[in-house]
Design a protein around this motif. Structure first.
Motif, PDB file in Angstrom:
ATOM      1  N   ASP A  81       0.796  -1.085   0.069  1.00 59.89           N
ATOM      2  CA  ASP A  81       0.118  -0.048   0.036  1.00 59.89           C
ATOM      3  C   ASP A  81       0.818   1.394   0.076  1.00 59.89           C
ATOM      4  N   GLN A  82       0.314   2.359   0.090  1.00 61.70           N
ATOM      5  CA  GLN A  82       0.911   3.651   0.151  1.00 61.70           C
ATOM      6  C   GLN A  82       1.919   3.808   0.910  1.00 61.70           C
ATOM      7  N   ALA A  83       1.541   3.499   2.343  1.00 57.94           N
ATOM      8  CA  ALA A  83       2.518   3.463   3.422  1.00 57.94           C
ATOM      9  C   ALA A  83       3.756   2.485   2.933  1.00 57.94           C
ATOM     10  N   ASP A  84       3.778   1.552   2.438  1.00 58.59           N
ATOM     11  CA  ASP A  84       4.741   0.786   2.030  1.00 58.59           C
ATOM     12  C   ASP A  84       5.489   1.288   1.338  1.00 58.59           C
ATOM     13  N   ARG A  85       4.830   1.898   0.184  1.00 57.49           N
ATOM     14  CA  ARG A  85       5.985   2.663  -0.944  1.00 57.49           C
ATOM     15  C   ARG A  85       6.597   3.746  -0.477  1.00 57.49           C
ATOM     16  N   LEU A  86       5.800   4.514   0.458  1.00 57.56           N
ATOM     17  CA  LEU A  86       6.549   5.530   0.773  1.00 57.56           C
ATOM     18  C   LEU A  86       7.733   5.328   1.978  1.00 57.56           C
ATOM     19  N   ALA A  87       7.608   4.272   2.639  1.00 63.59           N
ATOM     20  CA  ALA A  87       8.587   3.621   3.190  1.00 63.59           C
ATOM     21  C   ALA A  87       9.669   3.342   2.428  1.00 63.59           C
ATOM     22  N   ASP A  90      11.677   6.556   1.388  1.00 63.61           N
ATOM     23  CA  ASP A  90      12.330   7.090   2.654  1.00 63.61           C
ATOM     24  C   ASP A  90      13.329   6.150   2.857  1.00 63.61           C
ATOM     25  N   GLU A  99       2.178   6.927  -8.421  1.00 63.37           N
ATOM     26  CA  GLU A  99       1.106   7.615  -7.262  1.00 63.37           C
ATOM     27  C   GLU A  99       0.144   8.241  -7.820  1.00 63.37           C
ATOM     28  N   ARG A 103      -4.838  10.939  -3.700  1.00 57.51           N
ATOM     29  CA  ARG A 103      -4.483  10.324  -2.630  1.00 57.51           C
ATOM     30  C   ARG A 103      -3.136  10.600  -1.950  1.00 57.51           C
ATOM     31  N   ARG A 107      -2.788  12.291   1.829  1.00 54.82           N
ATOM     32  CA  ARG A 107      -1.845  11.908   2.758  1.00 54.82           C
ATOM     33  C   ARG A 107      -0.802  12.862   3.515  1.00 54.82           C
ATOM     34  N   SER A 110      -4.302  16.104   4.981  1.00 50.12           N
ATOM     35  CA  SER A 110      -5.674  15.927   5.118  1.00 50.12           C
ATOM     36  C   SER A 110      -6.788  16.627   5.228  1.00 50.12           C
TER      37      SER A 110
END
Length: 304
Positions: A81-87, A90, A99, A103, A107, A110
């Motif tokens: 998910d998006q959190a995984d991609r941003l991690a 990072d 992306e 959305r 992120r 908000s």
């Protein structure tokens, strides 16, 4: 943060055929392998993809466009998910990921209330944290949408959200996860159209929900515009004249300083990608007609 570059320069390159199962691509070709771990240094541009066909297709398009410009690339699939991609960005495990503007904006901000393409992109550019950049977005747009079967649309006399609004209080909305990810969409439906559904029920994946709709199991389905099942089943996507749904244009998100000006210009070929292009490719891959690598290579060959 201001976007890194723009322009709609076409890339003239002769070699676009995907190279099967290799670790790196240099000069041309699309990597079909996947790997985890490692870090981005002075080596190839590492393009990451989520675990969806659409994300993998766009990642392969980005990698192919960069490769056609002479940039070595590597592809990492299944980021989640998006959190995984941003991690992954990072953690310096990938350089770039596909992306969606809305959305991504929600992120990082908000409270953002804009919904139109340019407004969403401008707000996103301002909200990006230090170290992340975007270049221009493609016309391909996966914004939320309300969908009916053709029979339901005829019975309700609805081709737009405005047409449906007087009946919303008597209807149940089956909302996919991607539909629900559009922050404030239900509130905007109420404020802009006076549409408040009697009940909102989670429907899981977009594909599962639209298939249920096509079978007549639900009256209104909330999905997204790039859901390939919508086109396959000839369902009616209601128009949204008032802009209740946030634009979700495909955009590359990348680590600042990783791409050269030439790299960013090479990505301009993806500015030709339409929602119809993406949904058609995804449908063919999902149906087993061709691989995602072959679909991406064919699109690039046609548009470069």
């Amino acid at each position: 943060m201001a976007p890194n570059g723009n322009g709609r320069i076409r890339i003239l390159a002769a070699c676009l055929t995907a190279i099967p199962v290799v670790a790196l691509t240099a000069a041309c070709g699309v990597d079909t392998s996947s790997r985890t771990g490692g870090s981005v240094g002075s080596g190839p541009v590492v393009v990451g993809a989520a675990d969806t066909i659409e994300s993998e297709l766009v990642a392969r398009l980005y990698a192919g466009a960069l490769g056609a410009n002479g940039t070595a690339t590597e592809l990492v699939l299944g980021l989640g998910d998006q959190a995984d991609r941003l991690a992954a960005l990072d953690g310096n495990r990938v350089s770039l990921v596909p992306e969606h503007t809305g959305r991504l904006l929600h992120r990082f901000d908000s409270a953002a209330e804009v919904t139109e393409e340019e407004d969403v992109y401008d707000a996103l550019s301002r909200s990006l944290p230090e170290g992340l950049s975007v270049s221009e977005y493609a016309p391909a747009d996966d914004r939320s949408a309300l969908v009916l079967t053709e029979e339901q649309a005829d019975v309700l006399g609805a081709s737009s959200v405005a047409d449906l609004a007087p009946r919303c209080s008597t209807l149940t909305l089956y909302a996919s996860e991607d539909f629900a990810a559009d922050a404030g969409a239900l509130d905007r439906l109420q404020s802009l159209y006076g549409c408040t559904f009697a009940e909102v029920v989670p429907a899981g994946s977009p594909a599962a929900g639209t298939r249920e709709l096509a079978a007549g199991a639900s009256p209104v389905h909330g999905t997204t515009a790039a859901d390939s099942v919508v086109a396959q089943d000839e369902l009616v996507v209601l128009t949204d004249e008032e802009g209740a749904f946030t634009a979700q244009n495909v955009v590359p998100l990348f680590r600042s300083g990783v791409l050269t000006a030439d790299d960013i210009r090479s990505l301009s070929v993806i500015l030709q990608l339409s929602t119809a292009d993406l949904t058609a490719m995804a449908a063919r891959v999902r149906d087993g007609e061709l691989s995602s690598a072959d679909a991406a290579a064919a699109w690039l060959e046609e548009h470069v």
